[in-house]
Design a protein around this motif. Structure first.
Motif, PDB file in Angstrom:
ATOM      1  N   ALA A 816       0.829  -1.281  -0.004  1.00 28.72           N
ATOM      2  CA  ALA A 816      -0.006  -0.003   0.000  1.00 28.72           C
ATOM      3  C   ALA A 816       0.813   1.382   0.105  1.00 28.72           C
ATOM      4  CB  ALA A 816      -1.120  -0.118   1.209  1.00 28.72           C
ATOM      5  N   VAL A 817       2.137   1.258   0.741  1.00 30.00           N
ATOM      6  CA  VAL A 817       2.848   2.439   0.795  1.00 30.00           C
ATOM      7  C   VAL A 817       3.423   2.784  -0.431  1.00 30.00           C
ATOM      8  CG1 VAL A 817       4.817   3.523   2.025  1.00 30.00           C
ATOM      9  CG2 VAL A 817       3.085   2.200   3.207  1.00 30.00           C
ATOM     10  N   THR A 818       4.118   1.608  -1.105  1.00 29.18           N
ATOM     11  CA  THR A 818       4.873   1.810  -2.402  1.00 29.18           C
ATOM     12  C   THR A 818       3.798   1.844  -3.353  1.00 29.18           C
ATOM     13  OG1 THR A 818       4.592  -0.627  -2.648  1.00 29.18           O
ATOM     14  CG2 THR A 818       6.583   0.254  -1.769  1.00 29.18           C
ATOM     15  N   THR A 819       2.748   1.547  -3.340  1.00 32.53           N
ATOM     16  CA  THR A 819       1.613   2.155  -4.340  1.00 32.53           C
ATOM     17  C   THR A 819       1.294   3.536  -4.075  1.00 32.53           C
ATOM     18  OG1 THR A 819       0.720  -0.164  -4.427  1.00 32.53           O
ATOM     19  CG2 THR A 819      -0.721   1.545  -5.366  1.00 32.53           C
ATOM     20  N   ALA A 820       1.189   3.950  -3.089  1.00 30.34           N
ATOM     21  CA  ALA A 820       0.813   5.531  -2.546  1.00 30.34           C
ATOM     22  C   ALA A 820       1.965   6.212  -3.107  1.00 30.34           C
ATOM     23  CB  ALA A 820       0.456   5.931  -1.189  1.00 30.34           C
ATOM     24  N   VAL A 821       3.273   5.991  -2.981  1.00 28.61           N
ATOM     25  CA  VAL A 821       4.371   6.570  -3.228  1.00 28.61           C
ATOM     26  C   VAL A 821       4.515   6.829  -4.990  1.00 28.61           C
ATOM     27  CG1 VAL A 821       6.758   6.684  -3.453  1.00 28.61           C
ATOM     28  CG2 VAL A 821       5.741   6.149  -1.124  1.00 28.61           C
ATOM     29  N   ASP A 822       4.211   5.680  -5.377  1.00 26.79           N
ATOM     30  CA  ASP A 822       4.322   5.795  -7.004  1.00 26.79           C
ATOM     31  C   ASP A 822       3.288   6.525  -7.400  1.00 26.79           C
ATOM     32  OD1 ASP A 822       6.129   3.856  -6.829  1.00 26.79           O
ATOM     33  OD2 ASP A 822       4.932   2.077  -7.527  1.00 26.79           O
ATOM     34  N   ARG A 823       1.841   6.589  -7.085  1.00 28.14           N
ATOM     35  CA  ARG A 823       1.052   7.682  -7.600  1.00 28.14           C
ATOM     36  C   ARG A 823       1.687   9.179  -7.067  1.00 28.14           C
ATOM     37  NH1 ARG A 823      -4.646   4.325  -6.062  1.00 28.14           N
ATOM     38  NH2 ARG A 823      -4.127   2.590  -7.335  1.00 28.14           N
ATOM     39  N   MET A 824       2.068   9.092  -6.024  1.00 29.63           N
ATOM     40  CA  MET A 824       2.630  10.384  -5.487  1.00 29.63           C
ATOM     41  C   MET A 824       3.682  11.020  -6.502  1.00 29.63           C
ATOM     42  SD  MET A 824       4.699  11.918  -2.198  1.00 29.63           S
ATOM     43  CE  MET A 824       6.088  10.777  -3.021  1.00 29.63           C
ATOM     44  N   HIS A 842      -2.318   9.932  -0.908  1.00 30.90           N
ATOM     45  CA  HIS A 842      -2.524   8.819  -1.672  1.00 30.90           C
ATOM     46  C   HIS A 842      -3.006   7.607  -1.102  1.00 30.90           C
ATOM     47  CE1 HIS A 842      -1.740  10.958  -5.480  1.00 30.90           C
ATOM     48  NE2 HIS A 842      -0.862  11.598  -4.783  1.00 30.90           N
ATOM     49  N   LEU A 843      -2.894   7.515   0.250  1.00 26.47           N
ATOM     50  CA  LEU A 843      -3.449   6.402   1.018  1.00 26.47           C
ATOM     51  C   LEU A 843      -4.866   6.489   1.233  1.00 26.47           C
ATOM     52  CD1 LEU A 843      -0.804   5.731   3.765  1.00 26.47           C
ATOM     53  CD2 LEU A 843      -1.476   4.092   1.783  1.00 26.47           C
ATOM     54  N   ARG A 844      -5.212   7.504   1.240  1.00 26.90           N
ATOM     55  CA  ARG A 844      -6.734   7.853   1.474  1.00 26.90           C
ATOM     56  C   ARG A 844      -7.651   7.235   0.121  1.00 26.90           C
ATOM     57  NH1 ARG A 844      -8.668   7.189   5.848  1.00 26.90           N
ATOM     58  NH2 ARG A 844      -7.489   8.279   7.354  1.00 26.90           N
ATOM     59  N   GLY A 845      -8.504   6.474   0.334  1.00 26.77           N
ATOM     60  CA  GLY A 845      -9.281   5.917  -0.884  1.00 26.77           C
ATOM     61  C   GLY A 845      -8.533   4.946  -1.700  1.00 26.77           C
ATOM     62  N   LEU A 846      -7.368   4.625  -1.346  1.00 26.02           N
ATOM     63  CA  LEU A 846      -6.438   3.590  -2.030  1.00 26.02           C
ATOM     64  C   LEU A 846      -7.310   2.037  -2.322  1.00 26.02           C
ATOM     65  CD1 LEU A 846      -3.916   3.001  -3.616  1.00 26.02           C
ATOM     66  CD2 LEU A 846      -3.169   2.339  -1.371  1.00 26.02           C
ATOM     67  N   GLU A 847      -7.448   1.599  -3.302  1.00 28.99           N
ATOM     68  CA  GLU A 847      -7.765   0.160  -3.517  1.00 28.99           C
ATOM     69  C   GLU A 847      -6.575  -0.517  -4.094  1.00 28.99           C
ATOM     70  OE1 GLU A 847     -11.335  -0.017  -5.366  1.00 28.99           O
ATOM     71  OE2 GLU A 847     -12.131   1.413  -4.422  1.00 28.99           O
TER      72      GLU A 847
END
Length: 937
Positions: A816-824, A842-847
């Motif tokens: 989840a963290v790496t996905t949020a960082v990638d999106r950031m 980007h963690l908020r609302g992450l699926e």
């Protein structure tokens, strides 16, 4: 005159004071004011024939040699100790060897005359004499001569420590730290290394002291001075022979001897090195009883004046003497620094109107000395003050100034305090570095090293294999790479004396393996950034989680690369305080196994920076209530009636949140009859089980910790088994129960129903793919390493057990963290972007679909995280655990099914079951690389 300038000011010329007139005895009274405070010598200067004193022929200045020998004597000369000064006496190695050479010549010539064997070709073997001198001095030192006298006094002992032990102490510290780091040792081994280094330092200091006592290193000075200089490459014994038998005349040897005397004094007062010269607050005082015409004292002054005038160097020596009249042949009346000190009339008690009072004799003397200081500060001074005592008959008290202290004691004390640190600081630093209980970043709390550190020495040895793998992956990150950091927050140590310490960190090992699985896979992909993992130890059972949280908060204030914290897997008050601390610095937190609803609630508001990876207690309560409604398995072929009477075993320890939170959530959700049975210790647990089964409960729902499995089994067998009461447990019991089943699958006696936060046996599935398969593969790799690290005392037939559910949840948290960082980074963030703030956004609302299935994070701060699965299992005696249902509760619907169909395997571009082959490193993307700080801190 005796008092030395402050340490930050330069030394000044010291005068030679000559008392003339009838009352020359006042010279001794004047000089005696420095006795007992500074190096002091009184030397009798008898009259001698003019030829003896002034001739320069060989052997004709024996009186001057004798006088200088008395000046440097260690009993009554300047070489004697000053009691209470805390400083060693000055030493005169240069003067001594010149006197020794001259004495050897005289002794040889005398022996030739006494024996009547004088021969023109007889020669003294100077090389043999030098060797004999070295042997004698070495023997005296080894038997406690010079060395013993050096260290027996306080000043000598301190000098030994500073002058000889400081450099070996630094070397010992460096060697100790280097060896312990290189060998990666700890405990008693480090003590042995430190002791050996200190012993080596003491031996080296002893050798240096021996070299100093021999004075060999000082003799190079003879080549740098101007009187009969030592030739380049000339051996010392040949140079001593040349001094004893000068090629021209003895005239050059007299100033050489005087120059050596003054150089020895300069060394004693030197401030070039951290030696006792810094601590000397007063100049040495030499009293010559007579410097009249045709005296050795007059010759001494003449030679001294010549040396000072030619070399232009300062002599830290106050010479006080007396003579019938001023010796004009030395430098004459015309020299600007020659000053005659004469009295003035006593000031009248009443001065004429408008006229200032006349200066007193004391004021006159002070002014004269000040005038002399100004006029003598030149290269070739005539450093004399002449006091005609015949003019001072009516002025008493000139030499009776009172008991005013001439030299303060604080200077040597301050000196020793400062330079003593050159020994204590390196040894102390080296000792603390290797003997300190905790590595940098960690603090000792109740026997555990708590805090943030990637040094693994202080952590549980059972964790070493996985910690080393993570650190190895960290070390693979290029120094100039763009990177972000995840802090793993969990129990990395056990308390001293803890039961089965290796098994108490099984959950931690598994979570670290899950984080490592994600780190390795992420860093192997061609990203423009790298993932670095740090360790935060909360102590056994998260007892000191608040201490570790404060350490993270301090790091986060300076390190913008910290993206999130993963772990925090227990629901207890210490973790709640840690969450509050990290919430205060706005650090995103992803809890692996903590499930209490109220854990991150402060006041009436839930922390918006805290995320649950596992289903909350309220969701578990809903699923358990649904299970009881459908019929809990009582045996392989029988179920308990729907909605039976349930006794809730509630652990009411004030530090615990989990048990009370789960028990109350279940009672709120359960439609049947239920009752609380509270306990606080193992004895209370068995008592309450007895009472509950007597009350006729059909199901006992245990909401406590898994470490009480043995007590729970004993109480059930003693009080409830015969009454057909079914034992049900919350998620905390999962790992403990499954570990016991795994160790003896066909012989165990566990009869239990439980709920799990993730699939407890993913390896039994066929065709594992994606993230789940990758985590299982990494777990199998690290399990073998863990088995090798278990000591013989821990084996006992019990293989280490790594619960896969922890690894799955920790992996998904990192995912989840790496996905949020990638999106950031994909949003074209600038170089000033705070990685932590971007991750939170980007963690908020992450699926995301991870190893545990589909995960959905709430987009609103006050709503609970959604889409978390739960697994229901049964364990019957002598049988493996049996899957019952899988539930994904949403709202008030349990959504349970007995089908173990796999969830989607994850993003299309990252679906490999295992990590790809290692690559040299990510290829940086210019558009995304600017948003991250570089290099680990």
């Amino acid at each position: 005159m005796v008092r030395r300038p402050r340490v930050w000011r330069r030394d000044v010329f010291v005068p030679i004071v000559i008392f003339t007139g009838d009352k020359q005895g006042d010279a001794e009274s004047f000089a005696r004011t420095g006795k007992g405070k500074v190096p002091y010598a009184k030397v009798e200067s008898a009259r001698a024939d003019q030829a003896e004193v002034k001739s320069a022929g060989a052997g004709e200045f024996a009186a001057l040699r004798k006088l200088i020998g008395e000046v440097i004597a260690e009993d009554k000369g300047l070489g004697s100790k000053v009691a209470g000064s805390l400083l060693p006496a000055p030493r005169f190695p240069l003067t001594e060897i010149v006197l020794w050479a001259l004495q050897q010549r005289d002794d040889f010539e005398k022996s030739q005359k006494v024996e009547g064997k004088a021969q023109p070709d007889a020669k003294l073997d100077w090389a043999d004499k030098m060797r004999e001198r070295r042997r004698e001095r070495s023997s005296a030192w080894s038997k406690g001569g010079s060395f013993e006298s050096l260290v027996q006094s306080v000043g000598g002992g301190l000098e030994y420590l500073v002058r000889f032990l400081s450099a070996p102490a630094v070397g010992a510290a460096v060697v100790t730290v280097t060896l312990t780091e290189w060998l990666d040792t700890a405990g008693l081994i480090n003590v042995g290394i430190l002791a050996g280094a200190v012993l080596s330092a003491l031996v080296a200091a002893g050798l240096l002291a021996g070299l100093w006592s021999s004075s060999e290193f000082r003799y190079g000075w003879f080549a740098r001075q101007r009187y009969e200089p030592r030739r380049r490459g000339e051996q010392l014994h040949l140079y001593m022979q040349r001094i004893a038998y000068p090629e021209s005349s003895q005239a050059e040897v007299e100033p050489l001897l005087m120059n050596a005397l003054l150089e020895d004094l300069r060394l004693a007062y030197s401030r070039r090195h951290p030696w006792p010269g810094w601590g000397r607050g007063g100049y040495a005082v030499l009293l010559l009883t007579n410097a009249g015409a045709n005296t050795v004292g007059r010759r001494f002054l003449t030679v001294m004046h010549e040396v000072l005038a030619v070399t232009g160097q300062k002599a830290p020596l106050l010479v006080v003497t007396s003579a019938d009249s001023w010796p004009e042949e030395i430098c004459g009346d015309e020299h600007p620094s020659w000053t005659s000190l004469e009295p003035v009339a006593e000031p009248s008690k009443v001065s004429p109107a408008g006229e200032p009072p006349e200066a007193s004799p004391k004021d006159k003397r002070t002014g004269t000395y000040t005038k002399w200081l100004a006029s003598s500060s030149r290269v070739a001074p005539c450093p004399y003050l002449v006091v005609d005592m015949g003019k001072w008959d009516k002025h008493r008290g000139f030499t009776e100034e009172g008991a005013r202290r001439l030299v303060g004691r604080m200077r040597p004390i301050g000196y020793w305090l400062i330079v003593g640190m050159t020994v204590l600081f390196p040894l102390g630093l080296g000792g603390w570095t290797v003997l300190r209980p905790c590595e940098p970043g960690l603090s000792l709390v109740e026997g555990e090293c708590v805090g943030v550190s990637n040094a693994t020495k202080n952590f549980d040895p059972a964790l070493a294999p996985i910690l080393n793998l993570i650190n190895k992956e960290n070390d693979r990150i290029p120094s100039d790479a763009k990177m972000f950091k995840i802090v793993y927050f969990g129990p990395l140590t056990t308390r001293p004396g803890s039961r089965a310490p290796g098994t108490r960190v099984d959950g931690t090992f598994s979570e670290l393996a899950g984080v490592y699985a994600r780190q390795r896979r992420y860093n192997n992909n061609k990203n423009s950034r790298w993932l670095y993992v740090k360790f935060a130890n909360s102590g056994e059972d998260f007892r000191h989680a608040d201490v570790a949280a404060r350490a993270i908060a301090e790091r986060a204030a300076e390190d913008r690369a910290i993206a999130a914290v993963i772990g925090l897997g227990w629901s207890r008050t210490s973790v709640q305080r840690a969450i509050a601390t990290l919430h205060g610095v706005q650090v995103p937190m992803l809890s692996t196994t903590a499930t209490a609803n109220r854990l991150a609630v402060f006041g009436r508001e839930r922390s918006g920076y805290f995320y649950h990876m596992a289903a909350l207690n309220s969701r578990q309560a809903l699923v358990i209530a649904r299970w009881l409604e459908r019929g809990l398995p009582a045996a392989l072929d029988r179920k308990v009636r729907p909605n039976p009477k349930v006794g809730i075993l509630r652990f009411t320890n004030p530090e615990e949140i989990y048990s009370v939170d789960l028990a109350e959530a279940f009672q709120d959700r359960y439609a049947g009859e239920s009752e609380f049975y509270d306990f606080q210790d193992p004895t209370g647990l068995k008592r309450e089980m007895d009472r509950a089964c007597d009350d006729g409960v059909e199901v006992l729902f245990y909401t406590g910790r898994g470490d009480q499995l043995a007590v729970l089994k004993e109480g059930w067998e003693s009080f409830c088994a015969k009454k057909k009461v079914v034992l049900l447990a919350g998620d905390d019991m999962t790992n403990t129960a499954l570990a016991e089943v795994a160790r003896n699958e066909t012989g165990h006696d566990i009869d239990l129903r439980f709920i799990a936060l993730s699939d407890p046996a993913p390896e039994k599935k066929s065709g594992l793919r994606g993230y789940e398969g990758h985590v299982v593969k990494v777990l199998n790799e690290v399990k073998s390493e863990l088995a090798k690290s278990v000591g013989d005392d821990q084996k006992g037939g019990l293989a280490p057990v790594v619960p896969p559910s922890h690894a799955m949840l920790a992996h998904d948290a990192a995912l989840a963290v790496t996905t949020a960082v990638d999106r950031m980074l994909a949003a074209s963030w600038s170089e000033a972007t705070d990685v932590r703030a971007g991750t939170q956004e980007h963690l908020r609302g992450l699926e995301v679909t991870g190893a545990t299935g589909e995960l959905r994070f709430s987009a609103e701060r006050r709503r609970e995280d959604e889409k978390r699965s739960l697994w229901l299992y049964s364990i019957f005696p002598k049988r493996p655990h049996k899957f019952e249902m899988r539930c994904t509760p949403v709202g008030n619907v349990a959504n349970c099914t007995s089908d173990m169909t796999e969830e989607p395997i994850g993003p299309k571009d990252d679906t490999r079951a295992g990590p790809p082959p290692a690559t040299p490193g990510p290829s940086a993307s210019p558009s995304n690389s600017a948003a991250l700080p570089s290099s680990p801190s």
